[in-house]
Design a protein around this motif. Structure first.
Motif, PDB file in Angstrom:
ATOM      1  N   SER A 234       0.816  -1.210   0.000  1.00 49.73           N
ATOM      2  CA  SER A 234       0.000   0.000   0.000  1.00 49.73           C
ATOM      3  C   SER A 234       0.851   1.262   0.000  1.00 49.73           C
ATOM      4  O   SER A 234       0.504   2.266  -0.639  1.00 49.73           O
ATOM      5  N   ARG A 237       2.149   2.022  -3.462  1.00 52.73           N
ATOM      6  CA  ARG A 237       1.124   2.614  -4.326  1.00 52.73           C
ATOM      7  C   ARG A 237       0.914   4.099  -4.000  1.00 52.73           C
ATOM      8  O   ARG A 237       0.635   4.901  -4.900  1.00 52.73           O
ATOM      9  N   SER A 244       0.504   1.659 -12.549  1.00 52.35           N
ATOM     10  CA  SER A 244      -0.425   0.528 -12.468  1.00 52.35           C
ATOM     11  C   SER A 244       0.283  -0.722 -11.951  1.00 52.35           C
ATOM     12  O   SER A 244      -0.364  -1.689 -11.563  1.00 52.35           O
TER      13      SER A 244
END
Length: 522
Positions: A234, A237, A244
């Motif tokens: 996480s 990201r 992506s």
């Protein structure tokens, strides 16, 4: 879901049709003489032959018997072990009669128990085929269906009725004179021992093309492999909001081994792990003679290059001193804050004394491994030194060191009993954590201890027994037993200061292996 559907979803889409096509082409080629394939490393019962082979080569005091990279071919193994009783596992890849295919199977019943945990029944089924279609070609196929893999928390593939399957080896081998080529999937190792800092048998098999060329005192190796996609967490990201993470990832490596004397060999190596969204294999990395780190700098890419060296020295027949130095990142300048990043290196040093089979003269191995924090790691998830969520290098991982002592007795060439004690320190750093750069916020020189944070300290001792069951001719050829029992004491367990715990385990497996030959000639 039936078994065929399971294999279709588990394996790469290209692997089954390509394997089938290659087998069909190879079978159509007339078998004119003898070829050679390697013995699969990194799994039981094949590892027993690797250990016995290493002992025999060291006892002979001649590194010409010990190839610089693995897996090792049947010809090298059988030549060195000519005076030993050949095992059924080694028989699987022995020379075939003309026009024959050898089909083999290994079925295993395994029981594993740990303290304060329920025991596990872990059956597995492995099998495959071996074929020599011509004087210079050989092909080997090995699949595995295993419950232990399905229960592994690092396993990310498909599961079917509590089992996980994969093809461990599916490769075509070409050998002619001093040249060896491999295309397909197999485990590899580049180092003085199968478990080392660079490429270990503890990693998953690679889908690769590799080439080796040996002439005189020189041996050159090249490898190119396609890896799986990135596995960002996480925080990754958040750090890369526009990505992506549908990344293509690749591993390329080359090494030069120099045999200065039959008792001393030096290896120089370089690898690069690179990738990105839609990134193709780069031609400058496909050049075996290219310096990868220089290419990365000139192309202004942030790939993960690793440099290093290893050596093996036999000071006297029966004794081996070996080592490996891995450099992931090393700071030379101290001009900007980024230069304060700590050096990321790995060190392996070992001593081995070869015993004697059938006598009260054991093998002795003493080994130390140190891997600093952030080694194998990188800011970009696609460049981390992982494949299928496991390290390609040493399983100890970064921010840790270990010292181990092993004593192994060989009652016969097909059985051994060993005792091993090990002490490990593990810091709070991990390749599975988000990449941090505390030196960027530091005023002046940045330093950190080794290992970092609250250090977990483990002392463990284990007893192992492996070998073919010597009750009769049939059991000594077909039944392989492996037993391991151990105890461990942990300080600062889970990196909580002052917490103490103990652990214990028992692992017992019994395997049946056998093979048959089928004539596919006219």
């Amino acid at each position: 879901m039936n078994l065929i559907s399971y294999w279709r979803k588990t394996l790469p889409r290209w692997l089954l049709p390509v394997t089938g096509l290659l087998l069909a082409v190879l079978i159509s080629i007339p078998a004119t003489s003898l070829a050679d394939v390697p013995l699969p490393p990194g799994r039981s019962p094949f590892d027993l032959d690797y250990e016995l082979f290493y002992q025999a080569a060291v006892a002979a005091g001649d590194l010409r018997l010990l190839p610089p990279v693995g897996p090792f071919y049947h010809s090298a193994l059988s030549r060195t072990l000519a005076d030993r009783s050949q095992s059924s596992a080694l028989d699987i890849v022995s020379i075939l009669p003309d026009s024959d295919i050898r089909f083999f199977a290994i079925t295993t019943e395994r029981y594993q128990a740990r303290r304060r945990a329920r025991g596990k029944d872990l059956p597995s089924l492995a099998g495959g085929a071996y074929y020599q279609p011509s004087s210079h070609f050989g092909t080997l196929l090995l699949f595995d269906l295993d419950r232990a893999r399905a229960l592994d928390p690092d396993y990310t593939g498909k599961k079917w009725r509590g089992l996980a399957g994969d093809i461990e080896t599916a490769a075509i081998y070409f050998k002619k004179s001093s040249l060896t080529l491999t295309l397909g999937r197999q485990r590899v190792f580049w180092g003085p021992r199968p478990v080392n800092l660079l490429l270990s048998t503890t990693a998953a098999p690679l889908d690769l093309f590799s080439a080796e060329y040996g002439k005189g005192r020189l041996h050159f190796s090249f490898l190119f492999a396609r890896l799986d996609g990135s596995r960002p967490d996480s925080l990754d990201r958040l750090h890369f909001p526009d990505r992506s993470f549908n990344d293509n990832r690749y591993l390329v490596g080359h090494r030069l081994d120099i045999l200065f004397h039959r008792t001393f060999r030096l290896g120089l190596f370089e690898t690069s792990l690179f990738g990105g969204e839609g990134r193709p294999p780069e031609l400058y990395y496909l050049n075996p003679l290219q310096f990868f780190h220089t290419a990365q700098l000139n192309e202004e890419t942030d790939d993960n290059t690793i440099l290093g060296l290893d050596f093996t020295f036999l000071p006297y027949p029966g004794y081996s001193i070996y080592g490996q130095l891995l450099i992931d990142d090393f700071q030379i300048d101290r001009r900007v804050p980024a230069d304060q990043e700590p050096n990321e290196i790995g060190l392996l040093a070992g001593f081995f004394k070869a015993g004697q089979v059938g006598l009260f003269s054991p093998d002795l191995r003493l080994e130390y491994v140190k891997i600093t924090n952030r080694t194998y790691h990188q800011r970009d998830p696609c460049n981390r030194y992982l494949f299928r969520n496991k390290l390609l290098g040493h399983p100890l991982g970064p921010d840790a060191d270990s010292l181990s002592l092993m004593i192994r007795f060989w009652p016969a060439s097909r059985q051994f009993v060993e005792l091993e004690g090990a002490y490990r320190r593990q810091g709070e750093g991990s390749i599975y954590q988000f990449w941090e750069e505390p030196w960027a916020e530091s005023e002046g020189d940045y330093n950190e201890p080794f290992p970092t944070g609250v250090v977990e300290k483990v002392f463990a001792i284990a007893v192992r027994l492996q070998g073919y069951l010597p009750l009769s001719r049939y059991t000594s050829d077909h039944l392989f037993v492996a037993v391991e029992a151990g105890l461990g004491s942990i300080d600062n367990s889970g990196h909580v200061r002052g917490r103490k715990s103990t652990t214990g385990w028992l692992d017992v497996s019994v395997s049946w292996l056998g093979f048959m030959e089928v004539d596919v000639g006219n």
